[in-house]
Design an enzyme around this catalytic site. Structure first.
Site, PDB file in Angstrom:
ATOM      1  N   SER A 443      35.896  41.984  41.184  1.00 23.01           N
ATOM      2  CA  SER A 443      37.189  42.635  41.058  1.00 23.01           C
ATOM      3  C   SER A 443      37.560  43.433  42.312  1.00 23.01           C
ATOM      4  CB  SER A 443      37.205  43.501  39.797  1.00 23.01           C
ATOM      5  OG  SER A 443      38.512  43.867  39.448  1.00 23.01           O
ATOM      6  N   LYS A 468      36.411  37.228  40.163  1.00 24.72           N
ATOM      7  CA  LYS A 468      37.460  37.689  39.248  1.00 24.72           C
ATOM      8  C   LYS A 468      38.708  37.973  40.069  1.00 24.72           C
ATOM      9  CE  LYS A 468      38.657  41.123  35.754  1.00 24.72           C
ATOM     10  NZ  LYS A 468      39.861  41.654  36.413  1.00 24.72           N
TER      11      LYS A 468
END
Length: 541
Positions: A443, A468
């Site tokens: 992320s 991600k």
């Protein structure tokens, strides 16, 4: 998983408006001749046939001279068609007259003699006003009916509509996974039971399930507060970041450990990045969502949770005690590499474990402290950093970059926003920099790693990151609950979509390379160790 959090209140309650009632009398003035109104009567007193005859009759007036005073009327409809190409006038509906026809004009003696064109303009203007009034009346009735219907909705259905509108406005996929989003709203309001708050929550969850997006989910008030507290620096649980299997792990049955918080219960029990959680308290994780699993792992301080873990070929059964895990995001130390005289080098090592609201400030403090010890290069360790607050990732990238794009934010139509820097916030933009990553890097930490790599600011070492590439925003609803909504995807400065792929490093690290500051320094200082990496290798491309 790391989330982009927008904590501002989003109040999207249904509202309605009503139109004021129409007046029963109107005054009409003609711009050219200014006729006076001596009488106001309703259309009910005028026979429809008479109106039709008058309406058709005055259209047979034709202009024969450019002078305003010389005009004649023709009784020939054929001549009318040839000269003006007028279509046949259709008889207006009597019901419209009954709603809007309050007008009848009577002129004073000073206007007894009137040209045909003047009559045409006045009467056509009159009919036009009548039609406008009719439309306004029907519209006001329609708005009033809709307003009454909206205000008649129960409080529970208002909350459902609030959630529906949040998704409608913010969700990245405007096809809504192929759902007819407006049709679903109407069907749900008509058919889903929403007699109490729990039924309403269930209806919202059912609606979100239609999107087939594991990262878009509903948060009850206590879970929303728990998520918010987790970004503020502390969380009660076992210290695990988890995710769905990706890449080489995609066939794994269960949930994959992204990282274990250093010093936390899971870390002390030996749980490693890449381990698979097979069960939580005897409940299989094979079809369990990551947020359901996260809720099961959290709990009151001092309570216990049992985990079944597969670590390589080994199956472990562990009982962990929940505790309040302090999320201090930064640890740092200075490593001195042996040498003689001016050949001696000092390297600043910074371990960044999460992107909470203290992260960028803590990184700045660490850089200042290491610089006071005369370091000549930096190593930023993002291994097992599962992300956190998106804005903190952006701010930390600005610390290391003198200029350049940090990330592109994209929706279903392409690039929506660009985050870049002009160097005004840079603190360490010149010293050599190496970044360490692994499959636990996810992320916001992937955004940071990719920005430093694509701008050629740093050399990346390790293994491909988690992958991600989606960004979530959190919206609070009016009752204190919330929605985590996938609002965008991102691309690296080189326009690479890393979702389910990850950021690819420049060089691998030795398998035995340690994850703590002391071990890192040892690998740089001892040429005989299996994890040895010399300074030249560490900072060269």
């Amino acid at each position: 998983m790391g989330l982009w959090l927008s904590m501002s209140m989003e109040l999207l309650l249904a509202s309605s408006s009503t139109s004021p009632g129409l007046s029963s009398h109107f005054t009409i003035s003609n711009i050219n001749r200014n006729p006076t109104i001596s009488q106001v009567r309703t259309w009910k007193s005028l026979p429809v046939r008479t109106l039709e005859a008058r309406f058709q009759g005055f259209l047979l007036c034709t202009r024969t001279n450019t002078s305003n005073s010389l005009r004649r009327c023709s009784n020939s409809s054929e001549g009318l068609k040839k000269r003006f190409l007028l279509h046949r006038v259709c008889k207006l509906n009597k019901s419209i007259f009954s709603l809007s026809g309050w007008f009848c004009m009577k002129y004073t003696s000073s206007h007894k003699v009137m040209s045909c064109s003047e009559k045409i303009r006045q009467r056509v203007s009159l009919r036009f006003v009548q039609l406008v009034v009719a439309v306004l009346f029907v519209t006001s009735v329609s708005v009033a009916v809709r307003g009454t219907s909206s205000w008649a909705l129960s409080e529970e259905k208002q909350l459902f509509l609030e959630a529906w509108r949040t998704i409608d406005r913010a969700y990245i996929d405007k096809t809504f996974n192929g759902q007819g989003w407006f049709r679903y709203r109407e069907n749900a309001l008509r058919n889903e039971p929403m007699n109490n708050r729990e039924e309403t929550y269930m209806a919202i969850r059912k609606m979100l399930a239609k999107l087939d997006d594991p990262f878009t989910r509903f948060l009850e008030p206590e879970k929303f507060n728990s998520l918010r507290s987790g970004t503020r620096g502390a969380l009660t649980g076992v210290g695990l970041s988890i995710g769905y299997p990706t890449g080489s792990d995609k066939l794994a049955e269960g949930l994959v450990v992204i990282s274990a918080t250093p010093g936390g219960p899971a870390n002390r029990a030996g749980i490693l990045s890449g381990d698979v959680i097979l069960a939580i308290d005897d409940t299989s994780t094979e079809s369990m969502g990551i947020y359901d699993a996260a809720e099961r792992l959290q709990g009151p301080e001092g309570s216990s949770v049992e985990l079944t873990i597969r670590s390589g070929p080994e199956i472990k059964h562990l009982a962990l005690m929940r505790e309040r895990v302090s999320l201090n995001p930064v640890k740092s130390r200075m490593c001195e590499i042996p040498g003689s005289g001016r050949d001696s080098r000092r390297i600043g090592y910074i371990k960044l474990t999460s992107f909470n609201q203290n992260a960028s400030g803590a990184v700045r403090e660490a850089i200042d402290t290491l610089r006071s010890n005369s370091v000549s290069a930096f190593v930023l360790d993002l291994r097992d950093n599962s992300g956190g607050l998106f804005p903190e990732g952006i701010e930390i990238a600005k610390i290391w970059l003198d200029k350049g794009v940090i990330v592109y934010i994209c929706d279903n139509r392409g690039v929506r926003d660009i985050y870049d820097t002009d160097g005004s916030d840079a603190l360490a933009a010149s010293e050599p920099l190496a970044v360490l990553v692994n499959k636990g890097t996810a992320s916001a930490s992937e955004i940071l790693a990719a920005a430093l790599k694509d701008n050629k600011r740093a050399v990346l070492f390790g293994e491909p990151t988690f992958g991600k590439g989606k960004i979530q925003s959190v919206f609070q609803l009016s009752d204190g609950s919330g929605l985590a909504v996938t609002v965008a995807r991102y691309e690296t400065p080189a326009h690479t979509d890393i979702d389910k792929v990850g950021v690819i490093p420049d060089h691998p690290l030795p398998m035995s390379f340690p994850k703590d500051g002391d071990g890192f320094c040892g690998c740089l200082q001892d040429p005989a160790s299996t994890c040895y990496v010399n300074r030249v290798q560490l900072f060269s491309r």
